[in-house]
Design an enzyme around this catalytic site. Structure first.
Site, PDB file in Angstrom:
ATOM      1  CG  HIS A 137      -1.889   1.225   1.238  1.00 33.64           C
ATOM      2  ND1 HIS A 137      -3.023   1.051   1.991  1.00 33.64           N
ATOM      3  CD2 HIS A 137      -1.863   2.356   0.800  1.00 33.64           C
ATOM      4  CE1 HIS A 137      -3.633   2.182   1.821  1.00 33.64           C
ATOM      5  NE2 HIS A 137      -2.980   2.914   0.968  1.00 33.64           N
ATOM      6  CG  HIS A 193      -7.584   3.306  -0.126  1.00 37.35           C
ATOM      7  ND1 HIS A 193      -7.017   2.929  -1.255  1.00 37.35           N
ATOM      8  CD2 HIS A 193      -6.682   4.261   0.422  1.00 37.35           C
ATOM      9  CE1 HIS A 193      -5.745   3.079  -1.059  1.00 37.35           C
ATOM     10  NE2 HIS A 193      -5.543   4.059  -0.191  1.00 37.35           N
ATOM     11  CD  GLU A 218      -7.514   6.779   4.639  1.00 35.13           C
ATOM     12  OE1 GLU A 218      -8.052   6.909   3.403  1.00 35.13           O
ATOM     13  OE2 GLU A 218      -6.513   7.226   4.678  1.00 35.13           O
ATOM     14  CG  ASP A 251      -1.731   5.950   2.673  1.00 33.37           C
ATOM     15  OD1 ASP A 251      -1.968   5.558   1.564  1.00 33.37           O
ATOM     16  OD2 ASP A 251      -2.405   6.258   3.348  1.00 33.37           O
ATOM     17  CG  ASP A 252      -0.208   9.049   0.202  1.00 33.82           C
ATOM     18  OD1 ASP A 252      -0.175   9.012  -1.074  1.00 33.82           O
ATOM     19  OD2 ASP A 252      -1.206   8.709   0.898  1.00 33.82           O
ATOM     20  CG  HIS A 255      -1.546   6.202  -2.724  1.00 31.16           C
ATOM     21  ND1 HIS A 255      -2.471   5.883  -3.566  1.00 31.16           N
ATOM     22  CD2 HIS A 255      -1.564   5.755  -1.450  1.00 31.16           C
ATOM     23  CE1 HIS A 255      -3.549   5.373  -2.547  1.00 31.16           C
ATOM     24  NE2 HIS A 255      -3.095   5.031  -1.430  1.00 31.16           N
TER      25      HIS A 255
HETATM   26  N1  HPA Z   1      -6.561   7.491   1.063  1.00 28.17           N
HETATM   27  C1  HPA Z   1      -7.297   7.621   0.077  1.00 28.17           C
HETATM   28  N2  HPA Z   1      -6.871   7.998  -0.917  1.00 28.17           N
HETATM   29  C2  HPA Z   1      -5.571   8.493  -1.221  1.00 28.17           C
HETATM   30  C3  HPA Z   1      -4.557   8.480  -0.297  1.00 28.17           C
HETATM   31  C4  HPA Z   1      -5.124   7.984   1.165  1.00 28.17           C
HETATM   32  O1  HPA Z   1      -4.390   7.815   2.131  1.00 28.17           O
HETATM   33  N3  HPA Z   1      -3.510   8.776  -0.683  1.00 28.17           N
HETATM   34  C5  HPA Z   1      -3.576   8.872  -2.142  1.00 28.17           C
HETATM   35  N4  HPA Z   1      -4.865   8.791  -2.351  1.00 28.17           N
HETATM   36 ZN    ZN Z   2      -3.643   4.839   0.413  1.00 31.69          ZN
END
Ligand code: HPA
Ligand code: ZN
Length: 327
Positions: free
Chosen positions: A8, A187, A190, A268-269, A10
Site C-alpha cells: 500500500h 481503500h 480509513e 501510503d504516502d 501511492h
Molecule cells: N487515502 C485515500 N486516497 C488516497 C490516499 C489515502 O491515504 N493517498 C492517496 N490517495
Molecule cells: Zn492509500
C-alpha cells in the site's frame, strides 16, 4: 527491517519536496514556494481531504515520461535499499489525464522505472486506482482507456475521498476488471465506517482491504475478516497524519493483532506522512510489538502479495533465515 512486501504505497505520494521543486523547474511550472522546508512545514493535515487537496495540486509538475520514471525510480531505489522483496504500488491516472498527460506518458515512465528495478532484483508491479469521488462512469472510462496497457498493471484499486463515496456504484467496473483477470483491492474503513469494508468485500469482490482500521468498530465484521483471513494493508503513520487516530499510542493495531486479523504494515504516502515503510515498522515496534509479532506482519505481507505460491514459499524461507535488526 525484516524482508517484507509493501502493498500500500501511492507512487504519487512518494513525491518528495526536492523532486517536486526540481520537476517544477524542469517543466516551467510555477510553485507557491521553492523552499523544500516550507513545503514540509505545509504538510499538516486536519483530515484526508486536506491532504488530498495538496497531493493532487502538486501532481501538476509531472509532465513527461522522464518525470514519471524519476518519481518511481526514487521510490523503488529506496524500497530495494530498505530490503523489501516486493512492491505493489498504486497510481492515480485520472489526475494526470486531467492535467493533460496521457496514459501513454504515465505508462512509459512508470514502465521504464519498474523494468529497471526488476532488472536489479526487486519484484514490483503497478495497481491502477480509480478516484472514487469522480464516480463510476469515469472509472469505467479510465479502465477502458488503460486496456491497451493491460500488461503493465496487475490490478485495480479504489482511493481518494472515502466518506460519501461508498463502494456500491463501482461494482460494475470491478466486475469488468475481474473479467480482465485483474486483481482487486479498495481503500475502505480509513475514514469510512465498517459498512464500507463489508461492501468492498461483497459488492466489489476485493482480495485485500486497504486500511480497514474502522472494521474494529464492528465485532461481527472482525470475526468475518479473521475467518476469511482477509488481508488489511494498514498504514500507521498515515492514520496519525490524517487524524484517523488521535495519536500513535491510540492506534488499534495491537488490538487488531490480538483479534487475529491478518494485516500488513505500509507507508501510503511517505513523502507526506513522515516516513517510508521502515519508519512505519519502527512506529509499530514503539507500540510494544515483539519479534514474533513483527515476523507475523512480515509474513502476512508475503502471503498477501499478488505473486505465485512458489514465490511466496521462497520469500518465507528468506524471512525465516533473517535476523531482526536491533532498531
Ligand atoms: N487515502 C485515500 N486516497 C488516497 C490516499 C489515502 O491515504 N493517498 C492517496 N490517495
Ligand atoms: Zn492509500
Amino acid at each position: 527491517m525484516l524482508p517484507a512486501a509493501e502493498l500500500h504505497v501511492h507512487l504519487e505520494g512518494t513525491l518528495e519536496p526536492e523532486l517536486l521543486v526540481a520537476l517544477a523547474a524542469r517543466n516551467g511550472v510555477a510553485l507557491p514556494t521553492t523552499d523544500v522546508e516550507q513545503w514540509r512545514a505545509r504538510y499538516v493535515f486536519g483530515d484526508l481531504q486536506a491532504f488530498l487537496d495538496i497531493y493532487y495540486a502538486n501532481l501538476a509538475v509531472l509532465r513527461t515520461p522522464q518525470d514519471f520514471a524519476d518519481l518511481a525510480t526514487a521510490y523503488l531505489d529506496r524500497a530495494r535499499a530498505a530490503g523489501l522483496l516486493r512492491v505493489e504500488a498504486f497510481f492515480d491516472p485520472q489526475v494526470h489525464l486531467d492535467n493533460g498527460v496521457g496514459l501513454d506518458v504515465v505508462f512509459e515512465g512508470f514502465g521504464a522505472a519498474f523494468d529497471a528495478a526488476r532488472a536489479r532484483g526487486l519484484s514490483c508491479d503497478l495497481i491502477l486506482c480509480f478516484l472514487r469521488d469522480r464516480g463510476a462512469d469515469a472509472a469505467e472510462e479510465v479502465l477502458r482507456a488503460a486496456m491497451p496497457f493491460r500488461e503493465q498493471f496487475i490490478g485495480v484499486g479504489l482511493d481518494s475521498a472515502e466518506v460519501g463515496h461508498p463502494p456500491a456504484p463501482f461494482a460494475r467496473v470491478f466486475a469488468a476488471a475481474a473479467a480482465e483477470g485483474l486483481h482487486r483491492v479498495a481503500h475502505a474503513g480509513e475514514e469510512g465506517g465498517p459498512e464500507y469494508v463489508r461492501d468492498a468485500l461483497d459488492l466489489l469482490g476485493v482480495e485485500r482491504i486497504d486500511h480497514g482500521i474502522r472494521a474494529m468498530e464492528d465485532p461481527e465484521l472482525v470475526r468475518r475478516l479473521v475467518d476469511e483471513q482477509v488481508p488489511l494493508t494498514v498504514c500507521p503513520l498515515s492514520n496519525v497524519a490524517l487524524r484517523a487516530v488521535p495519536e500513535l499510542a491510540a492506534h488499534p493495531l495491537p488490538a487488531m493483532l490480538d483479534a487475529g486479523l491478518r494485516f500488513t504494515v505500509n507507508s501510503d504516502d511517505p513523502a507526506y506522512f513522515g516516513g517510508y515503510v521502515e519508519a512505519n515498522i519502527a512506529a509499530v515496534r514503539s507500540l510494544g510489538l515483539d519479534e514474533t509479532a513483527l515476523r507475523t506482519l512480515a509474513r502476512n505481507s508475503i502471503d498477501a502479495a499478488f505473486v505465485p505460491h512458489e514465490q511466496k514459499s521462497a520469500w518465507r524461507s528468506v524471512l525465516d533465515a533473517s535476523e531482526l535488526p536491533s532498531t
